[in-house]
Design a protein around this motif. Structure first.
Motif, PDB file in Angstrom:
ATOM      1  N   ALA A 337      15.916  -5.975 -10.893  1.00  0.00           N
ATOM      2  CA  ALA A 337      15.367  -4.686 -10.465  1.00  0.00           C
ATOM      3  C   ALA A 337      13.905  -4.550 -10.871  1.00  0.00           C
ATOM      4  O   ALA A 337      13.068  -4.036 -10.108  1.00  0.00           O
ATOM      5  CB  ALA A 337      16.190  -3.541 -11.054  1.00  0.00           C
ATOM      6  N   ILE A 338      13.574  -5.038 -12.081  1.00  0.00           N
ATOM      7  CA  ILE A 338      12.181  -4.969 -12.540  1.00  0.00           C
ATOM      8  C   ILE A 338      11.290  -5.867 -11.685  1.00  0.00           C
ATOM      9  O   ILE A 338      10.148  -5.508 -11.357  1.00  0.00           O
ATOM     10  CB  ILE A 338      12.101  -5.359 -14.026  1.00  0.00           C
ATOM     11  N   VAL A 339      11.789  -7.041 -11.306  1.00  0.00           N
ATOM     12  CA  VAL A 339      11.018  -7.926 -10.429  1.00  0.00           C
ATOM     13  C   VAL A 339      10.752  -7.250  -9.089  1.00  0.00           C
ATOM     14  O   VAL A 339       9.641  -7.316  -8.548  1.00  0.00           O
ATOM     15  CB  VAL A 339      11.759  -9.262 -10.235  1.00  0.00           C
ATOM     16  N   SER A 340      11.748  -6.574  -8.533  1.00  0.00           N
ATOM     17  CA  SER A 340      11.569  -5.866  -7.267  1.00  0.00           C
ATOM     18  C   SER A 340      10.543  -4.742  -7.413  1.00  0.00           C
ATOM     19  O   SER A 340       9.716  -4.521  -6.511  1.00  0.00           O
ATOM     20  CB  SER A 340      12.909  -5.313  -6.791  1.00  0.00           C
ATOM     21  N   ILE A 341      10.584  -4.030  -8.536  1.00  0.00           N
ATOM     22  CA  ILE A 341       9.604  -2.972  -8.774  1.00  0.00           C
ATOM     23  C   ILE A 341       8.196  -3.545  -8.832  1.00  0.00           C
ATOM     24  O   ILE A 341       7.244  -3.001  -8.253  1.00  0.00           O
ATOM     25  CB  ILE A 341       9.946  -2.220 -10.074  1.00  0.00           C
ATOM     26  N   MET A 342       8.037  -4.669  -9.540  1.00  0.00           N
ATOM     27  CA  MET A 342       6.725  -5.282  -9.670  1.00  0.00           C
ATOM     28  C   MET A 342       6.188  -5.737  -8.325  1.00  0.00           C
ATOM     29  O   MET A 342       4.990  -5.581  -8.027  1.00  0.00           O
ATOM     30  CB  MET A 342       6.807  -6.469 -10.635  1.00  0.00           C
ATOM     31  N   CYS A 343       7.044  -6.290  -7.474  1.00  0.00           N
ATOM     32  CA  CYS A 343       6.608  -6.707  -6.137  1.00  0.00           C
ATOM     33  C   CYS A 343       6.148  -5.505  -5.310  1.00  0.00           C
ATOM     34  O   CYS A 343       5.143  -5.581  -4.586  1.00  0.00           O
ATOM     35  CB  CYS A 343       7.740  -7.437  -5.427  1.00  0.00           C
ATOM     36  N   SER A 344       6.863  -4.389  -5.404  1.00  0.00           N
ATOM     37  CA  SER A 344       6.464  -3.194  -4.659  1.00  0.00           C
ATOM     38  C   SER A 344       5.146  -2.634  -5.170  1.00  0.00           C
ATOM     39  O   SER A 344       4.313  -2.160  -4.387  1.00  0.00           O
ATOM     40  CB  SER A 344       7.564  -2.133  -4.750  1.00  0.00           C
ATOM     41  N   ILE A 345       4.931  -2.673  -6.481  1.00  0.00           N
ATOM     42  CA  ILE A 345       3.659  -2.194  -7.037  1.00  0.00           C
ATOM     43  C   ILE A 345       2.497  -3.039  -6.529  1.00  0.00           C
ATOM     44  O   ILE A 345       1.433  -2.519  -6.152  1.00  0.00           O
ATOM     45  CB  ILE A 345       3.717  -2.196  -8.574  1.00  0.00           C
ATOM     46  N   GLU A 346       2.673  -4.356  -6.491  1.00  0.00           N
ATOM     47  CA  GLU A 346       1.615  -5.226  -5.992  1.00  0.00           C
ATOM     48  C   GLU A 346       1.374  -4.996  -4.513  1.00  0.00           C
ATOM     49  O   GLU A 346       0.233  -5.083  -4.043  1.00  0.00           O
ATOM     50  CB  GLU A 346       1.980  -6.688  -6.261  1.00  0.00           C
ATOM     51  N   SER A 347       2.424  -4.711  -3.759  1.00  0.00           N
ATOM     52  CA  SER A 347       2.242  -4.404  -2.347  1.00  0.00           C
ATOM     53  C   SER A 347       1.458  -3.111  -2.157  1.00  0.00           C
ATOM     54  O   SER A 347       0.600  -3.010  -1.271  1.00  0.00           O
ATOM     55  CB  SER A 347       3.601  -4.303  -1.662  1.00  0.00           C
ATOM     56  N   CYS A 348       1.724  -2.106  -2.992  1.00  0.00           N
ATOM     57  CA  CYS A 348       0.945  -0.863  -2.946  1.00  0.00           C
ATOM     58  C   CYS A 348      -0.507  -1.115  -3.322  1.00  0.00           C
ATOM     59  O   CYS A 348      -1.435  -0.549  -2.715  1.00  0.00           O
ATOM     60  CB  CYS A 348       1.559   0.175  -3.888  1.00  0.00           C
ATOM     61  N   THR A 349      -0.729  -1.960  -4.338  1.00  0.00           N
ATOM     62  CA  THR A 349      -2.096  -2.295  -4.739  1.00  0.00           C
ATOM     63  C   THR A 349      -2.837  -2.991  -3.612  1.00  0.00           C
ATOM     64  O   THR A 349      -4.030  -2.746  -3.387  1.00  0.00           O
ATOM     65  CB  THR A 349      -2.065  -3.183  -5.988  1.00  0.00           C
ATOM     66  N   LYS A 350      -2.139  -3.843  -2.885  1.00  0.00           N
ATOM     67  CA  LYS A 350      -2.756  -4.517  -1.739  1.00  0.00           C
ATOM     68  C   LYS A 350      -3.192  -3.495  -0.692  1.00  0.00           C
ATOM     69  O   LYS A 350      -4.301  -3.602  -0.140  1.00  0.00           O
ATOM     70  CB  LYS A 350      -1.760  -5.494  -1.129  1.00  0.00           C
ATOM     71  N   SER A 351      -2.359  -2.499  -0.426  1.00  0.00           N
ATOM     72  CA  SER A 351      -2.704  -1.495   0.581  1.00  0.00           C
ATOM     73  C   SER A 351      -3.895  -0.654   0.155  1.00  0.00           C
ATOM     74  O   SER A 351      -4.716  -0.266   0.998  1.00  0.00           O
ATOM     75  CB  SER A 351      -1.494  -0.585   0.853  1.00  0.00           C
ATOM     76  N   ILE A 352      -3.994  -0.364  -1.140  1.00  0.00           N
ATOM     77  CA  ILE A 352      -5.081   0.501  -1.608  1.00  0.00           C
ATOM     78  C   ILE A 352      -6.392  -0.268  -1.753  1.00  0.00           C
ATOM     79  O   ILE A 352      -7.476   0.314  -1.709  1.00  0.00           O
ATOM     80  CB  ILE A 352      -4.697   1.176  -2.949  1.00  0.00           C
ATOM     81  N   ARG A 353      -6.318  -1.586  -1.910  1.00  0.00           N
ATOM     82  CA  ARG A 353      -7.523  -2.395  -2.111  1.00  0.00           C
ATOM     83  C   ARG A 353      -8.075  -2.967  -0.810  1.00  0.00           C
ATOM     84  O   ARG A 353      -9.279  -3.177  -0.692  1.00  0.00           O
ATOM     85  CB  ARG A 353      -7.229  -3.547  -3.072  1.00  0.00           C
TER      86      ARG A 353
END
Length: 442
Positions: A337-353
């Protein structure tokens, strides 16, 4: 030669036409001022980027959004910031939805737009009456009635004014040219400068412009949908962690405290993600106050001093899970679950950057602006019966074309309009529920 009296009559027609154009422009400005009372009188072609005046009625950016914007009744009843209960579904249906721009206008009498209006677009439907109003058959005329209160409409003021000015100049210039032609039989230099162009190029290029706008809007909506899905995945995985923690940990005070620590760590992850995805000017003060109020002093200081706050919050959550007295299989399930959370956070960072390629955005904006600025000249001959109708027609067309581009701009960066505050308050409420579930399960 043309009789002298005929020339006088033509001049009278020119003067009367000019006065009519001026009166129509003044009437339009008066109508806009009537429906947008806080709009400042500024010259044409000057962007209106003013900030809302601070007053007691205007909510603070750094205040608890869930209380002051989404749940005013909870604040009125002196409930704390963990409560996320909505209003009673039997509330008066004609009242504006809490946190909406309509509610803000009713409370303050001001119309927020631009960056100020994005905080009122974080829509959450918590009552069945919200969906009923959303599907109301009166929605079409209601939205048209409050057109001048729209934040998007006020954002487009400069572009629409520019196109309208071109239409006014075309009408005035061609009217003057028509009045001067009968005064002499010889061709003059003025006769070669009629402000009208063929409409065929616009008919041929409209398909290309439509494709550019459609692709631009679809790409922006996909970014908004991706951001929403990533936030939903983060919230659902955090709730899964709370469920597994409250179910698998042994009974006793130690297990209950570990459930609470895990819940607060989950809240810190989501609150750090919100601060990471929003503007520091809007989030820093509120984030610091919420973290110091919710977490213990040592954990709060480490989180605030971290350069990558979401990563540090994830690390702290992982450390808590590793200390749990459960078997390795269950630890691996929680780590997934933590790995899935981390992947989603990086995907959000990609969208904002990384925005949509600027070359595409700029080409679309240049094409659209040039197309609309020249459109009144192409439509001039189509309004031979009444030239003055060219002005409102140009304003109407430019408003909706510019509005499509503005819609894409608003959706391209989704996290300042997604209701992240509601999710944080929801997780904080779930922490209390998880502690109760753990106690009852034993």
């Amino acid at each position: 030669m043309v009789p002298r009296t005929r020339g006088y009559w033509l001049y009278y027609v020119l003067v009367l036409s000019s006065i009519a154009v001026i009166e129509i422009n003044a009437a339009a400005s008066s109508l806009v001022s009537q429906y947008a009372p806080t709009r400042r009188s500024v010259p044409s072609f000057v962007p209106q980027f003013h900030r809302l005046k601070s007053s007691k009625k205007v909510p603070s950016k750094c205040s608890d959004y869930v209380l002051q914007h989404r749940f005013p009744l909870a604040l009125k009843n002196n409930r704390n910031d963990n409560d996320i209960s909505s209003e009673n579904s039997s509330s008066t249906p004609h009242l504006p939805r809490p946190g909406s721009m309509a509610a803000f206008y009713k409370e303050t009498g001001q119309v927020a737009y631009g960056e100020e209006s994005r905080q009122y677009r974080r829509t959450v439907f918590l009552r069945t009456s919200d969906w009923a109003n959303h599907r109301s058959p009166d929605r079409l005329f209601t939205n048209l009635r409050y057109l001048f209160r729209s934040g998007v409409a006020r954002q487009l003021t400069r572009g629409v004014q520019s196109v309208t000015t071109v239409a006014l100049v075309a009408v005035f210039w061609n009217t003057m040219l028509t009045a001067c032609r009968p005064l002499t039989n010889r061709p003059t230099l003025l006769g070669y400068f009629s402000l009208s162009i063929p409409s065929q190029p616009f008919a041929l290029s409209s398909f290309a412009l439509g494709l550019l706008l459609v692709f631009r809007t679809n790409a922006s909506y996909q970014r908004w949908l991706e951001g929403q899905n990533n936030i939903t995945n983060i919230v659902s995985q955090l709730k899964n962690l709370l469920r597994m923690t409250s179910t698998w940990l042994p009974a006793g005070a130690e297990g209950q405290q570990m459930v609470k620590d895990t819940g607060l760590a989950c809240w810190a992850v989501l609150r750090s993600v919100q601060s990471h995805l929003r503007s520091p000017e809007q989030e820093e003060a509120g984030f610091s106050a919420h973290v110091r109020k919710t977490l213990d002093e040592e954990t709060a200081e480490k989180l605030l001093s971290s350069k990558d706050r979401p990563f540090w919050a994830i690390h702290d959550l992982s450390a808590i899970i590793q200390k749990m007295p459960i078997d390795g299989g269950r630890v691996r399930e929680m780590d997934k679950a933590i790995v899935s959370i981390m992947c989603s956070i990086e995907s959000c960072t990609k969208s904002i950057r990384y925005p949509i390629p600027l070359v595409y955005t700029r080409l679309t904006a240049r094409f659209l602006t040039a197309w609309l600025l020249l459109l009144p000249l192409a439509m001039y001959e189509s309004f031979a019966q009444n030239r003055l109708l060219l002005v409102p027609a140009s304003a109407f067309i430019s408003f909706f074309f510019f509005g499509i581009d503005e819609l894409a701009i608003q959706l391209e960066e989704p996290f300042s309009i997604l209701p992240l505050e509601y999710n944080c308050a929801n997780i904080k409420q779930m922490v209390k529920q998880a502690v109760l579930w753990h106690a009852k399960a034993q």
